[in-house]
Each structure stands twice: as C-alpha cells, then as structure tokens.
Design an enzyme around this catalytic site. Sequence first.
Site, mmCIF file in Angstrom:
data_model
loop_
_atom_site.group_PDB
_atom_site.id
_atom_site.type_symbol
_atom_site.label_atom_id
_atom_site.label_comp_id
_atom_site.label_asym_id
_atom_site.label_seq_id
_atom_site.Cartn_x
_atom_site.Cartn_y
_atom_site.Cartn_z
ATOM 1 N N ARG A 112 0.580 -1.356 -0.120
ATOM 2 C CA ARG A 112 -0.047 0.263 -0.107
ATOM 3 C C ARG A 112 0.870 1.431 0.261
ATOM 4 O O ARG A 112 0.240 2.620 0.017
ATOM 5 C CB ARG A 112 -1.063 -0.227 1.048
ATOM 6 C CG ARG A 112 -2.098 -0.841 0.929
ATOM 7 C CD ARG A 112 -2.996 -0.979 2.205
ATOM 8 N NE ARG A 112 -3.369 0.083 2.516
ATOM 9 C CZ ARG A 112 -3.907 0.299 3.821
ATOM 10 N NH1 ARG A 112 -3.836 -0.538 4.725
ATOM 11 N NH2 ARG A 112 -4.435 1.629 4.564
ATOM 12 N N LYS A 137 9.141 -0.918 2.502
ATOM 13 C CA LYS A 137 8.283 -0.196 3.751
ATOM 14 C C LYS A 137 9.204 0.247 5.005
ATOM 15 O O LYS A 137 9.183 1.499 5.440
ATOM 16 C CB LYS A 137 7.141 -1.003 4.150
ATOM 17 C CG LYS A 137 6.155 -0.334 5.399
ATOM 18 C CD LYS A 137 4.943 -0.793 5.368
ATOM 19 C CE LYS A 137 4.861 -1.974 6.144
ATOM 20 N NZ LYS A 137 3.257 -2.223 6.426
ATOM 21 N N GLY A 140 3.441 -15.765 7.908
ATOM 22 C CA GLY A 140 2.822 -15.124 9.246
ATOM 23 C C GLY A 140 3.945 -14.729 10.318
ATOM 24 O O GLY A 140 5.148 -15.054 10.146
ATOM 25 N N ASN A 183 -4.570 -6.387 20.439
ATOM 26 C CA ASN A 183 -3.248 -6.586 20.419
ATOM 27 C C ASN A 183 -2.533 -5.742 19.491
ATOM 28 O O ASN A 183 -2.693 -5.554 18.150
ATOM 29 C CB ASN A 183 -3.110 -7.892 19.904
ATOM 30 C CG ASN A 183 -1.720 -8.266 19.576
ATOM 31 O OD1 ASN A 183 -0.724 -8.043 20.504
ATOM 32 N ND2 ASN A 183 -1.479 -9.380 18.674
ATOM 33 N N ARG A 231 24.334 24.958 4.802
ATOM 34 C CA ARG A 231 24.608 23.705 4.182
ATOM 35 C C ARG A 231 25.580 22.885 5.091
ATOM 36 O O ARG A 231 26.391 23.624 6.199
ATOM 37 C CB ARG A 231 24.912 23.486 2.819
ATOM 38 C CG ARG A 231 23.820 24.128 2.010
ATOM 39 C CD ARG A 231 24.236 24.153 0.676
ATOM 40 N NE ARG A 231 24.806 22.830 -0.004
ATOM 41 C CZ ARG A 231 25.544 23.240 -1.201
ATOM 42 N NH1 ARG A 231 25.648 24.136 -1.858
ATOM 43 N NH2 ARG A 231 26.315 22.063 -1.530
ATOM 44 N N ARG A 260 36.469 46.622 -11.743
ATOM 45 C CA ARG A 260 35.727 47.179 -12.777
ATOM 46 C C ARG A 260 36.287 48.107 -13.596
ATOM 47 O O ARG A 260 37.092 49.075 -13.062
ATOM 48 C CB ARG A 260 34.270 47.528 -12.388
ATOM 49 C CG ARG A 260 34.272 48.858 -11.680
ATOM 50 C CD ARG A 260 32.855 49.213 -10.764
ATOM 51 N NE ARG A 260 33.394 49.186 -9.555
ATOM 52 C CZ ARG A 260 32.969 49.866 -8.550
ATOM 53 N NH1 ARG A 260 32.061 50.770 -8.714
ATOM 54 N NH2 ARG A 260 33.662 50.140 -7.283
HETATM 55 C C1 UD1 Z 1 -0.752 -8.503 13.256
HETATM 56 C C2 UD1 Z 1 -1.437 -9.349 14.577
HETATM 57 C C3 UD1 Z 1 -2.370 -8.855 15.451
HETATM 58 C C4 UD1 Z 1 -2.422 -7.331 15.680
HETATM 59 C C5 UD1 Z 1 -1.624 -6.597 14.596
HETATM 60 C C6 UD1 Z 1 -1.186 -5.173 14.986
HETATM 61 C C7 UD1 Z 1 -0.826 -11.899 14.060
HETATM 62 C C8 UD1 Z 1 -1.179 -13.078 13.655
HETATM 63 N N1 UD1 Z 1 -1.787 -10.424 14.107
HETATM 64 O O1 UD1 Z 1 -1.890 -8.539 12.435
HETATM 65 O O2 UD1 Z 1 -3.117 -9.380 16.458
HETATM 66 O O3 UD1 Z 1 -3.357 -6.648 15.953
HETATM 67 O O4 UD1 Z 1 -0.497 -7.206 14.091
HETATM 68 O O5 UD1 Z 1 -0.776 -4.382 13.721
HETATM 69 O O6 UD1 Z 1 0.538 -11.645 14.669
HETATM 70 N N2 UD1 Z 1 5.356 -9.669 9.138
HETATM 71 C C9 UD1 Z 1 6.692 -10.486 8.902
HETATM 72 N N3 UD1 Z 1 6.523 -11.783 8.375
HETATM 73 C C10 UD1 Z 1 5.429 -12.203 8.049
HETATM 74 C C11 UD1 Z 1 4.046 -11.356 8.527
HETATM 75 C C12 UD1 Z 1 4.252 -10.467 8.951
HETATM 76 O O7 UD1 Z 1 7.718 -10.088 8.942
HETATM 77 O O8 UD1 Z 1 5.236 -13.488 7.581
HETATM 78 C C13 UD1 Z 1 5.631 -8.479 9.885
HETATM 79 C C14 UD1 Z 1 5.152 -7.404 8.969
HETATM 80 O O9 UD1 Z 1 6.170 -6.741 8.213
HETATM 81 C C15 UD1 Z 1 4.620 -6.351 10.051
HETATM 82 C C16 UD1 Z 1 4.235 -7.141 11.303
HETATM 83 O O10 UD1 Z 1 5.120 -8.392 11.032
HETATM 84 O O11 UD1 Z 1 5.860 -5.493 10.773
HETATM 85 C C17 UD1 Z 1 3.041 -7.421 11.391
HETATM 86 O O12 UD1 Z 1 2.282 -7.981 10.241
HETATM 87 P P1 UD1 Z 1 0.938 -7.583 9.727
HETATM 88 O O13 UD1 Z 1 0.749 -8.442 8.276
HETATM 89 O O14 UD1 Z 1 0.771 -6.124 9.563
HETATM 90 O O15 UD1 Z 1 0.005 -8.320 10.804
HETATM 91 P P2 UD1 Z 1 -1.649 -7.937 10.860
HETATM 92 O O16 UD1 Z 1 -1.994 -9.268 10.241
HETATM 93 O O17 UD1 Z 1 -1.840 -6.786 10.858
#
Ligand code: UD1
Length: 453
Positions: free
Chosen positions: A14, A21, A89, A181, A328, A435
């Site tokens: 996004r 990011k 995840g 959370n 600068r 000049r």
């Molecule tokens: C996660 C939480 C949720 C919480 C929310 C807060 C889980 C399952 N859920 O959800 O409870 O309310 O964050 O924003 O944990 N990331 C990785 N690798 C991955 C997936 C994610 O490094 O495979 C990192 C992302 O870059 C990010 C963070 O983990 O910095 C959270 O990932 P995101 O996909 O935003 O989690 P949510 O589904 O929003």
Amino acid sequence: MLNVVILAAGQGKRMRSDLPKVLQPIAGKPMLAHVIATARALAPGSVCVVYGHGGEQVKAEIGDRPQFHDSENRGLSPISWAKQEPQLGTGHAVLQALPQLEKVGAGRTAVLVLYGDVPLIRATTLQRLIAAAGGDKLALLTAHLDDPHGYGRIVRIDGKVVRIVEEKDADDAERAIKEINTGILVAPGEALARWLPQLGIANAQGEYYLTDIVAMAVAEGMAVVTAHPDANWEADGVNSKSQLARLERIHQRNFAEALMEQGVTLVDPARIDVRGELVCGRDVFIDVNCVFEGRVELHDGARINANCVIQDAVVGPHSIIGPFARLRPGTVLAEDVHVGNFVEVKNSTVAAHSKANHLAYVGDAAIGSRVNIGAGTITCNYDGANKHRTVIEDDVFIGSDTQLVAPVTVGKGATLGAGTTLTRDAPPDALTVSRPKQVSIAGWKRPVKQKKG
Ligand code: UD1
Ligand code: CA
C-alpha cells in the site's frame, strides 16, 4: 538477558513505492532505524531483524549507515539478520530469528518482539512491558481503541487473558472487544522455542499466527499479563503514505514539545521540522517553517528567522539567520554572525560579528571577524573539476556583486570595490577594484523606433 526480534519482512504494497516499507523515513530516518535505536536503548544482548521483501536493500541501508544508529548507542547490541522467505505469518517470522538468539544468550532469556513498521514505540513503554513479563510470564502490549477494526482482539475470561483472536477469525461478540493486540510482546525465550514449531495454519488467513502462543501459554498454566503504551500512537503501524505522514507530524510535535520544554521559543510548534539532532542553548528563537537536518547546534541566543533550511551546521551565540537562508553541511558560525535573506553558506567558517545580509553564496571559505559581505557576492569555489578555498581575513569590506574566484585570499582590512571579479589575492588595507572605469558620453541619443512601411 533481553533479545529483541524486529519483524520487517512484510511487503508494504500500500505504500506504492520501490523503497521497502521499513526504509520509508520518519524525520529523515528509516522507520526500521527508529525501531533499532529504541531497541538498543534497552541495552539488549542482541537485536535480530527478520527481513524478506527488498531485504538486501534493507540490510545495505541499515547495516552500513552508522548515522542511523543513535550516537549514544553505537557499538552496543550487534544486529543480526534472519531471512524469511516466503512470508508465512508473524509466528513463522519469529521462528526464523530464534537460531540467531540462541547463539547469544544461554539459559533464560526474554524475547521482545517489535515491528519494523511501528516506528514511534517508546523505550519507557517497552521497559514497563519487560518488567511485567518478569522473565517467566508472557506479556502483551495491548490498547483500548474506540475503533478496534482490523486488529487482533484480547479475549479475557474473568479478567484473565485467555487468547487472541484475529479480526478475520472473530465472531460478532469477539469483534465487539475493544482491547486490541498491538503485536508487541515479551516471551520467555525457551517457551517461544517450544511453542513456535507447534503453530498451525488452521485459520482464516492460512498463516502461522504468533498470537496463537497466548492460548499455548494459558494451556501450560503460564501467566499472561498486559501493559499499555503511554499514548496509543506509539503502537500505530504504517501501511500507507497517509499513515506515514500522520506519524511524522506526531513525531515532529513531540520533538517540538521537547524543545519548548528546554526553553526554546518556537513561534509555531506545528511548523518546524527536525530531521536529525537539534542541540539548542538558552534563549534560542525559531520562527516558522524552518527545517533542520543532520546534526545542528544553535548556541545561546541564536535567532532563526522564518523559512530557513539548516543542515549539519553550527550557529554561534546571538547569531541571526534568515529569513530565507540556507546553511549547508560544514557551516560553522561564531558569535553574532548575521546570515540574511537568500544567502547560502556551505563548508565555511565565519568568525564573530561578520555579516552577509543579502543574496550571497559563501562556499569553501574561511571568513574572519567583522567582515561585511555585500549583496550579490559569490565565492566561485568550483572550476568545473575541483573545489578551491577562499580566505577572507578580519575587517574586510566586500562591495556588492563581487566574485571571488578561488583559490584567493583577501588580506586583513582590505576593501573590494563593488562589482569586482577577484582573480588574484587582494593585499591588506588597500582598495582593490576590477571594474572598468566609468565613462559618460554627453549628448548621447537613444535609438528611436523606426516607422514600418
Ligand atoms: C498482527 C497481529 C494482530 C495485531 C496486529 C497489529 C498476528 C497474527 N496478528 O496482525 O493481532 O493486532 O498485527 O498491527 O500476529 N511480518 C513479517 N512476516 C510475516 C508477516 C508479518 O515479518 O510473515 C511483519 C510485518 O512486516 C509487520 C508485522 O509483522 O511488521 C505485522 O504484520 P501484519 O501483516 O501487519 O500483521 P496483522 O495481520 O496486521
Ligand atoms: Ca498490521
């Protein structure tokens, strides 16, 4: 011993940007660098960044740039990197970091999980969370939101946390829960090592949810406790340019408040941007729309008028800058120096009581005391290939519209006539002027327009 894991593998689609990011800047510094600096303020044994999308770029940017690590923390807490490919995840992400952590600490270590895209989390909040975890409990950073949409919800029975349910897996009653959370948590290291390999993907998103460890802790009889951020914006994540801009303003506002707390006068705390370190003495005055980059020092009584841009520079006591001035890198101004409108100074020293009040360029120069630099004066420091220095000694007066073709020295007490193009050194205490002599032609007739046809 504390270990920190920073999750930074998410793609950030996004943002619609080629820049990963976590490298998007807040106050001129990548979000991830903010999180690393905060992590290091906790003096952990190690910091492991889980990277994925655009990972090599992230490693190169963060790893090679000491300026992104706060000076007081430099040298502490080495950073290790764990690749997560593919991204399955948050639970899967933390699992990738575990081998790095085990190398560092033997025995009971607490693991703090941070997000690379939650840049404004504060060390004081994290210290409270770590204290709540106490080394043997699972501690969650949670917040109460009027609109909890999108977040995992904290499910409690009789006040005790029993599990976290993700928005997409929640039923209507769970979706009504307003305690969310933030994702930031502290867990005992050896418990994490036990739990993470047991995570499954039987959920709405088919991901390994880190949040499922909460139910595992409860099943084992481990206490699950919560702490809350001082302000909810601390836990705000960035997924879009709009959210990035929102946190930028919050961060700048916090910085402005801290400056005012120290006694700095800000004409409008909403109209200052500090992208680096700004060190201020007593009774510093800053008018609206000034941008400070890198490390800037403003000494006692310095006055920065509206619309100035100052980068890696020192402004001496009671000096006056702007409006519309640009200092600068490498500019060092002594006491009571005036740099006026549309004046640019680069890599130059200016001694006490000297003035360049209008429309000038001073680059690669050493300027003495009580020097007056007239409007339109330019140091011609660049010959197209190399930069050369200009030396202007004490008590020099430089007439308007003068070019100083470097390398060149203007001796003490010298005067340069207006319009001079100085290509050789000017001797001290003399008038030098290049000049052509002024001539007047009597009876000169201006051309008149010829009639057509
Ligand atoms: C996660 C939480 C949720 C919480 C929310 C807060 C889980 C399952 N859920 O959800 O409870 O309310 O964050 O924003 O944990 N990331 C990785 N690798 C991955 C997936 C994610 O490094 O495979 C990192 C992302 O870059 C990010 C963070 O983990 O910095 C959270 O990932 P995101 O996909 O935003 O989690 P949510 O589904 O929003
Ligand atoms: Ca998120």
